[in-house]
Write a protein that holds these residues in place. Sequence first.
Motif, PDB file in Angstrom:
ATOM      1  N   THR A 105       0.839  -1.205   0.000  1.00 35.27           N
ATOM      2  CA  THR A 105       0.000   0.000   0.000  1.00 35.27           C
ATOM      3  C   THR A 105       0.871   1.252   0.000  1.00 35.27           C
ATOM      4  N   LEU A 106       0.279   2.332  -0.487  1.00 32.60           N
ATOM      5  CA  LEU A 106       0.858   3.663  -0.386  1.00 32.60           C
ATOM      6  C   LEU A 106      -0.250   4.631  -0.002  1.00 32.60           C
ATOM      7  N   HIS A 107       0.125   5.714   0.656  1.00 34.58           N
ATOM      8  CA  HIS A 107      -0.820   6.776   0.979  1.00 34.58           C
ATOM      9  C   HIS A 107      -0.345   8.048   0.281  1.00 34.58           C
ATOM     10  N   VAL A 108      -1.223   8.620  -0.538  1.00 38.75           N
ATOM     11  CA  VAL A 108      -0.885   9.806  -1.327  1.00 38.75           C
ATOM     12  C   VAL A 108      -1.960  10.862  -1.103  1.00 38.75           C
ATOM     13  N   GLU A 109      -1.584  11.969  -0.466  1.00 43.80           N
ATOM     14  CA  GLU A 109      -2.515  13.071  -0.225  1.00 43.80           C
ATOM     15  C   GLU A 109      -3.832  12.591   0.400  1.00 43.80           C
ATOM     16  N   GLY A 110      -3.713  11.650   1.325  1.00 45.38           N
ATOM     17  CA  GLY A 110      -4.886  11.146   2.023  1.00 45.38           C
ATOM     18  C   GLY A 110      -5.596   9.999   1.343  1.00 45.38           C
ATOM     19  N   ALA A 111      -5.194   9.656   0.117  1.00 47.34           N
ATOM     20  CA  ALA A 111      -5.801   8.541  -0.600  1.00 47.34           C
ATOM     21  C   ALA A 111      -4.985   7.271  -0.381  1.00 47.34           C
TER      22      ALA A 111
END
Length: 241
Positions: A105-111
Motif C-alpha cells: 500500500t501507499l498513501h498519497v494526499e490522504g488517498a
Amino acid sequence: MNIAVLSDIHGNLEAFEAVLRDLEDTRPDRVVCLGDAVGYGPDPEAVVRRLQSLRIPCVMGNHEWALMNPDYLEWFNPSARQSLELTRELLSPQGFRTVTAWPTTLHVEGALCVHGCPPQSVTRYLFEVVVEELPHLFSLYENPLCFVGHTHQLLWVRWDGNQGRIHRFRSDALHLQPSARYIVNVGSVGQPRDGDNRAKYVIWNTESSTIVVRRVAYDIAKTVQKILALGFPRINADRLW
C-alpha cells in the motif's frame, strides 16, 4: 494538486512511453503506479528502469507477488504462468529485487493506493466485491478515496455511509462528493480489457475533487511483434488489439 495514477503496465514499454509523453502535457504534480508493472509484456526490465529513473512510487501487484512467491503461480492460468516465467528470465537481478520490494500500500494526499482491493489485498479483484459487502469493506479503512488496479477496467464505487453501488465510467470525468467515499479502478496502461485498446490512466485533482480519465494511443503493432518474437503466449498479443 494534480496526481496521475496509473496501473498494470505489464511490460508494455510502448504504452508506458506514450503515457509518459502524455504526462508531459498534463503536467501532474505527482505520479503513482498501482503495480503489475511486469507480466504479459516483452519489456519488464525497461519498464522497471523507467519507473526507477522517474522516481515513480509503486505498490506491489499480483504479478510481482507471484515472482516473489512461486507457490502463488499455481493460481495463474497456464498462459499467465508461462508469461511470468519468461518475465523472470528477462528481469535483471536488480530489477527482480526492485519489484519484489514494493510495498502493498501507499498513501498519497490522504488517498489509499493498493493493487487489488482495499485495505491491502494484492490479489482480490474489485469486481468480485458484491454490494452487500460494501459496509464491511469500507469499515476496514478510513481513507475517503482509494485507488486500485488489477481488473484492467475502469470502475468506481461510491459509498455514502448507508448505500453503495459499483459503477462503470460512463464519461471520462468523475466528481467526488465530499459526503461520500470512493474506490476508483484506474484501468490499465499496458493491457486494457474494456473494449478500448488505448492505454488508460487517471488524473486526480485534489482541489476540484475530480478524477479525469486519460486515453492514449500507442504503437500496438510494435509491442505485438516483440511479444511474439520472445515466445510469449499469443493471447498476450491478441488482447492488445
